[in-house]
Scaffold this active site. Structure first.
Site, PDB file in Angstrom:
ATOM      1  N   ASP A  15     -39.760 -31.408 -26.176  1.00  0.00           N
ATOM      2  CA  ASP A  15     -40.033 -29.964 -26.058  1.00  0.00           C
ATOM      3  C   ASP A  15     -41.522 -29.734 -26.348  1.00  0.00           C
ATOM      4  O   ASP A  15     -42.242 -30.664 -26.715  1.00  0.00           O
ATOM      5  CB  ASP A  15     -39.148 -29.171 -27.040  1.00  0.00           C
ATOM      6  CG  ASP A  15     -39.264 -27.654 -26.844  1.00  0.00           C
ATOM      7  OD1 ASP A  15     -39.570 -27.199 -25.729  1.00  0.00           O
ATOM      8  OD2 ASP A  15     -39.047 -26.902 -27.831  1.00  0.00           O
ATOM      9  N   CYS A  79     -36.087 -28.156 -23.126  1.00  0.00           N
ATOM     10  CA  CYS A  79     -36.994 -27.046 -22.880  1.00  0.00           C
ATOM     11  C   CYS A  79     -36.652 -26.439 -21.519  1.00  0.00           C
ATOM     12  O   CYS A  79     -36.706 -27.140 -20.500  1.00  0.00           O
ATOM     13  CB  CYS A  79     -38.424 -27.589 -22.875  1.00  0.00           C
ATOM     14  SG  CYS A  79     -39.657 -26.396 -22.355  1.00  0.00           S
ATOM     15  N   GLU A 156     -41.182 -20.856 -34.404  1.00  0.00           N
ATOM     16  CA  GLU A 156     -42.061 -21.855 -35.021  1.00  0.00           C
ATOM     17  C   GLU A 156     -42.365 -21.458 -36.476  1.00  0.00           C
ATOM     18  O   GLU A 156     -42.362 -22.282 -37.378  1.00  0.00           O
ATOM     19  CB  GLU A 156     -43.390 -21.965 -34.241  1.00  0.00           C
ATOM     20  CG  GLU A 156     -43.257 -22.558 -32.844  1.00  0.00           C
ATOM     21  CD  GLU A 156     -43.154 -24.091 -32.833  1.00  0.00           C
ATOM     22  OE1 GLU A 156     -43.624 -24.744 -33.779  1.00  0.00           O
ATOM     23  OE2 GLU A 156     -42.582 -24.626 -31.854  1.00  0.00           O
ATOM     24  N   CYS A 187     -34.334 -20.009 -24.000  1.00  0.00           N
ATOM     25  CA  CYS A 187     -35.431 -20.830 -24.513  1.00  0.00           C
ATOM     26  C   CYS A 187     -34.863 -21.531 -25.732  1.00  0.00           C
ATOM     27  O   CYS A 187     -34.199 -20.888 -26.557  1.00  0.00           O
ATOM     28  CB  CYS A 187     -36.606 -19.942 -24.907  1.00  0.00           C
ATOM     29  SG  CYS A 187     -37.873 -20.809 -25.875  1.00  0.00           S
TER      30      CYS A 187
HETATM   31  N1  DGL Z   1     -38.677 -24.272 -25.992  1.00  0.00           N
HETATM   32  C1  DGL Z   1     -39.161 -24.034 -24.693  1.00  0.00           C
HETATM   33  C2  DGL Z   1     -38.123 -23.497 -23.737  1.00  0.00           C
HETATM   34  O1  DGL Z   1     -36.947 -23.769 -23.901  1.00  0.00           O
HETATM   35  C3  DGL Z   1     -40.561 -23.531 -24.433  1.00  0.00           C
HETATM   36  C4  DGL Z   1     -41.313 -22.725 -25.420  1.00  0.00           C
HETATM   37  C5  DGL Z   1     -42.788 -22.617 -25.051  1.00  0.00           C
HETATM   38  O2  DGL Z   1     -43.524 -23.566 -25.355  1.00  0.00           O
HETATM   39  O3  DGL Z   1     -43.194 -21.612 -24.442  1.00  0.00           O
HETATM   40  O4  DGL Z   1     -38.424 -22.852 -22.784  1.00  0.00           O
END
Ligand code: DGL
Length: 269
Positions: A15, A79, A156, A187
């Site tokens: 990710d 991700c 985060e 996300c």
């Molecule tokens: N965790 C990621 C997702 O599922 C992306 C977060 C990011 O870096 O914008 O989309």
């Protein structure tokens, strides 16, 4: 047919940040004895604001290098932002299974009475892949889109033990207020702040994510025979592509997730 699985089996979870931990948690609950290598590309965080080509090139290069170096058996692109564009090219380059995560539009639409909300990154809500999912799997229920990097940042922060601003979260989710009865956490960062999102949207809104489905897919691909149930856990190592911020607080949290401290691993580009 399942792949040969043993306690030496190595899973790579990828990710941009800590979001993939929400997917790791679901997989680990089913397959605790495997070895997990978690890589986060914080040098290019947030992925939700990266150009399409930059993102594809980065993910392919990094994942392929790590797979070779660590002799990985299965990759999970934890991700949505990356999975919605990179899976076909990555699969073409690797001979091991690659599992991706995409927004749970189909189950959400089946569960909704009124409308579905898709909360994801700014990139994911504009992806053709996402719009195809909506067209194919939510024919009868309208889907409200909300792209937010602020929510990614909040996850985060929370993992590093910091307080979230309830007001900021409320303002960010305002466009969804009163319009939806099911929300897709599109996300992987968002399950980490699920309670807070639930609180703002209200208990009447059902929150859906893809974590458990991904874990089932991994289990299906690996098969679970031959895994000991003696309670022994495999390795949990975590790597970043840049020095993480608030590293001390992050390592404290990661220890609770079973990981050794973050190792900085800048690979050849
Ligand atoms: N965790 C990621 C997702 O599922 C992306 C977060 C990011 O870096 O914008 O989309």
């Amino acid at each position: 047919m399942g792949y040969r699985v043993s306690q030496q089996t190595k899973i790579l979870i990828f990710d941009s940040g800590v979001g993939g931990l929400s997917v790791f948690k679901e997989i680990e609950a089913k397959l605790p004895a495997l070895n997990y290598f978690y890589i986060f590309d914080n040098a290019a965080y947030p992925y939700g604001e990266l150009e399409h080509e930059t993102l594809t090139a980065r993910v392919e290069t990094l994942v392929c290098q790590y797979v070779e170096k660590l002799e990985i058996d299965l990759v999970v692109i934890a991700c949505n932002t990356a999975s919605t564009i990179v899976l076909p090219s990555l699969r073409a380059r690797l001979s091991i299974p690659v599992v991706g995560v995409v927004p749970a539009i189909k189950p959400a639409s089946n569960l909704a009475n009124k409308a579905v909300g898709l909360i994801a990154t700014p990139a994911t809500v504009t992806r053709e892949y996402t719009h195809d999912l909506i067209r194919d799997f939510s024919k009868t229920k309208p889907v409200e889109l909300l792209g937010s990097t602020l929510l990614v940042d909040m996850a985060e922060e929370k993992l590093r033990g910091r307080e979230l601003s309830q007001l900021e979260l409320q303002q960010a989710l305002e466009p969804m207020a009163g319009k939806i009865d099911v929300a897709v956490l599109g996300c992987t960062h968002f399950p980490l702040i699920k309670q807070e999102i639930q609180h703002v949207l209200g208990e009447h809104v059902l929150l859906v994510d893809s974590g458990e489905a991904i874990a089932r897919r991994v289990q299906e691909l690996l098969g679970n025979e031959g895994l000991s149930d003696d309670g022994k856990k495999g390795k949990r190592e975590i790597f970043s592509t840049a020095p993480p911020y608030a590293e001390g607080a992050l390592n404290t949290a990661l220890q609770e997730w079973g990981f050794s401290p973050v190792q900085l691993e800048i690979l050849d580009r």
